[in-house]
Design a protein around this motif. Structure first.
Motif, PDB file in Angstrom:
ATOM      1  N   ASN A  18       0.808  -1.218   0.000  1.00 47.71           N
ATOM      2  CA  ASN A  18       0.000   0.000   0.000  1.00 47.71           C
ATOM      3  C   ASN A  18       0.843   1.270   0.000  1.00 47.71           C
ATOM      4  OD1 ASN A  18      -2.415  -1.420   0.016  1.00 47.71           O
ATOM      5  ND2 ASN A  18      -2.397  -1.607   2.235  1.00 47.71           N
ATOM      6  N   GLY A  19       2.075   1.173   0.480  1.00 49.23           N
ATOM      7  CA  GLY A  19       2.916   2.362   0.608  1.00 49.23           C
ATOM      8  C   GLY A  19       3.550   2.792  -0.695  1.00 49.23           C
ATOM      9  N   LYS A  20       3.288   4.019  -1.080  1.00 47.85           N
ATOM     10  CA  LYS A  20       3.858   4.565  -2.298  1.00 47.85           C
ATOM     11  C   LYS A  20       5.355   4.803  -2.107  1.00 47.85           C
ATOM     12  CE  LYS A  20       2.692   7.768  -5.869  1.00 47.85           C
ATOM     13  NZ  LYS A  20       1.539   8.389  -6.434  1.00 47.85           N
ATOM     14  N   GLY A  21       6.154   4.383  -3.086  1.00 52.14           N
ATOM     15  CA  GLY A  21       7.592   4.609  -3.046  1.00 52.14           C
ATOM     16  C   GLY A  21       8.383   3.572  -2.259  1.00 52.14           C
ATOM     17  N   MET A  22       7.705   2.554  -1.721  1.00 54.54           N
ATOM     18  CA  MET A  22       8.413   1.521  -0.961  1.00 54.54           C
ATOM     19  C   MET A  22       9.152   0.584  -1.914  1.00 54.54           C
ATOM     20  SD  MET A  22       5.558   0.486   1.884  1.00 54.54           S
ATOM     21  CE  MET A  22       6.556  -0.826   2.568  1.00 54.54           C
ATOM     22  N   PHE A  23      10.338   0.144  -1.491  1.00 55.45           N
ATOM     23  CA  PHE A  23      11.053  -0.894  -2.231  1.00 55.45           C
ATOM     24  C   PHE A  23      12.049  -1.570  -1.308  1.00 55.45           C
ATOM     25  CE2 PHE A  23      13.460   3.008  -3.110  1.00 55.45           C
ATOM     26  CZ  PHE A  23      14.750   2.637  -2.791  1.00 55.45           C
ATOM     27  N   ALA A  24      12.517  -2.732  -1.717  1.00 58.24           N
ATOM     28  CA  ALA A  24      13.478  -3.501  -0.943  1.00 58.24           C
ATOM     29  C   ALA A  24      14.766  -3.660  -1.737  1.00 58.24           C
ATOM     30  CB  ALA A  24      12.901  -4.874  -0.593  1.00 58.24           C
ATOM     31  N   VAL A  25      15.866  -3.748  -1.017  1.00 53.49           N
ATOM     32  CA  VAL A  25      17.180  -3.969  -1.617  1.00 53.49           C
ATOM     33  C   VAL A  25      17.956  -4.962  -0.759  1.00 53.49           C
ATOM     34  CG1 VAL A  25      17.322  -1.659  -2.630  1.00 53.49           C
ATOM     35  CG2 VAL A  25      18.303  -2.077  -0.365  1.00 53.49           C
ATOM     36  N   LEU A  26      18.983  -5.530  -1.348  1.00 54.45           N
ATOM     37  CA  LEU A  26      19.921  -6.361  -0.605  1.00 54.45           C
ATOM     38  C   LEU A  26      21.141  -5.505  -0.287  1.00 54.45           C
ATOM     39  CD1 LEU A  26      20.805  -9.133   0.491  1.00 54.45           C
ATOM     40  CD2 LEU A  26      21.868  -9.544  -1.728  1.00 54.45           C
ATOM     41  N   GLN A  27      21.401  -5.324   1.000  1.00 54.78           N
ATOM     42  CA  GLN A  27      22.620  -4.644   1.423  1.00 54.78           C
ATOM     43  C   GLN A  27      23.706  -5.699   1.523  1.00 54.78           C
ATOM     44  OE1 GLN A  27      23.428  -1.646   1.644  1.00 54.78           O
ATOM     45  NE2 GLN A  27      21.545  -0.495   1.842  1.00 54.78           N
ATOM     46  N   LYS A  28      24.806  -5.475   0.884  1.00 52.74           N
ATOM     47  CA  LYS A  28      25.855  -6.483   0.829  1.00 52.74           C
ATOM     48  C   LYS A  28      26.613  -6.632   2.141  1.00 52.74           C
ATOM     49  CE  LYS A  28      26.163  -6.187  -4.082  1.00 52.74           C
ATOM     50  NZ  LYS A  28      26.916  -5.914  -5.274  1.00 52.74           N
ATOM     51  N   GLY A  29      26.393  -5.730   3.089  1.00 56.09           N
ATOM     52  CA  GLY A  29      27.044  -5.819   4.379  1.00 56.09           C
ATOM     53  C   GLY A  29      28.523  -5.469   4.290  1.00 56.09           C
ATOM     54  N   TYR A  30      29.233  -5.770   5.358  1.00 54.68           N
ATOM     55  CA  TYR A  30      30.664  -5.512   5.441  1.00 54.68           C
ATOM     56  C   TYR A  30      31.348  -6.751   6.008  1.00 54.68           C
ATOM     57  CZ  TYR A  30      29.019  -0.732   4.928  1.00 54.68           C
ATOM     58  OH  TYR A  30      28.419   0.404   4.472  1.00 54.68           O
ATOM     59  N   PRO A  31      31.415  -7.843   5.214  1.00 48.61           N
ATOM     60  CA  PRO A  31      31.993  -9.081   5.737  1.00 48.61           C
ATOM     61  C   PRO A  31      33.468  -8.933   6.137  1.00 48.61           C
ATOM     62  CG  PRO A  31      31.350  -9.338   3.428  1.00 48.61           C
ATOM     63  CD  PRO A  31      30.912  -7.985   3.861  1.00 48.61           C
ATOM     64  N   GLN A  32      34.185  -7.993   5.518  1.00 51.84           N
ATOM     65  CA  GLN A  32      35.587  -7.743   5.881  1.00 51.84           C
ATOM     66  C   GLN A  32      35.705  -6.728   7.013  1.00 51.84           C
ATOM     67  OE1 GLN A  32      37.800  -9.769   4.530  1.00 51.84           O
ATOM     68  NE2 GLN A  32      36.063 -10.601   3.405  1.00 51.84           N
ATOM     69  N   GLY A  33      34.582  -6.076   7.328  1.00 51.39           N
ATOM     70  CA  GLY A  33      34.561  -5.111   8.425  1.00 51.39           C
ATOM     71  C   GLY A  33      34.681  -3.680   7.947  1.00 51.39           C
ATOM     72  N   ILE A  34      34.207  -2.786   8.801  1.00 48.18           N
ATOM     73  CA  ILE A  34      34.263  -1.343   8.568  1.00 48.18           C
ATOM     74  C   ILE A  34      34.433  -0.696   9.938  1.00 48.18           C
ATOM     75  CG2 ILE A  34      31.741  -1.102   8.687  1.00 48.18           C
ATOM     76  CD1 ILE A  34      31.954   1.094   6.554  1.00 48.18           C
ATOM     77  N   PRO A  35      35.165   0.405  10.033  1.00 45.96           N
ATOM     78  CA  PRO A  35      35.287   1.059  11.332  1.00 45.96           C
ATOM     79  C   PRO A  35      33.915   1.534  11.820  1.00 45.96           C
ATOM     80  CG  PRO A  35      36.928   1.900   9.798  1.00 45.96           C
ATOM     81  CD  PRO A  35      35.968   1.054   9.006  1.00 45.96           C
TER      82      PRO A  35
END
Length: 109
Positions: A41-58
């Motif tokens: 029902n929500g206008k402008g809604m969408f989903a994505v896959l975030q690839k994450g940070y498997p090697q890490g990030i500060p």
């Protein structure tokens, strides 16, 4: 509007692009595409896959405080799905049973 009525309205107004199941939608996300359902029902809604940070990030201050780490410590994060919500904010997302069983998925162009 009752959910059955909303579902019927969504089905009645489906564009031919909304004919894919969730397995198709998941493959699209894995290829970096933004996906959505005609039944949302929500206008402008969408989903994505975030690839994450498997090697890490500060990690930033907020993450460090939440996890009991020091700011700048290496923070590893596995891939996850994210939803753009109606109000423009973003949230981690787990598809519902209805989402998984629906055949009204499409790519956001």
């Amino acid at each position: 509007m009752h959910s059955e009525e909303a579902d019927a309205t969504a089905r009645d107004t489906l564009d031919t692009e909304f004919v894919h199941d969730f397995s198709w939608a998941l493959k699209q996300m894995k290829q970096g595409k933004r996906i959505h359902r005609a039944g949302w029902n929500g206008k402008g809604m969408f989903a994505v896959l975030q690839k994450g940070y498997p090697q890490g990030i500060p990690c930033n201050k907020q993450t460090a405080e939440a996890w009991g780490l020091n700011e700048g410590d290496l923070f590893r994060c596995e891939p996850y799905m994210q939803l753009k919500m109606v109000n423009g904010s973003h949230s981690m997302w787990v598809p519902s049973v209805n989402d998984c069983l629906s055949n009204d998925w499409a790519i956001v162009e």
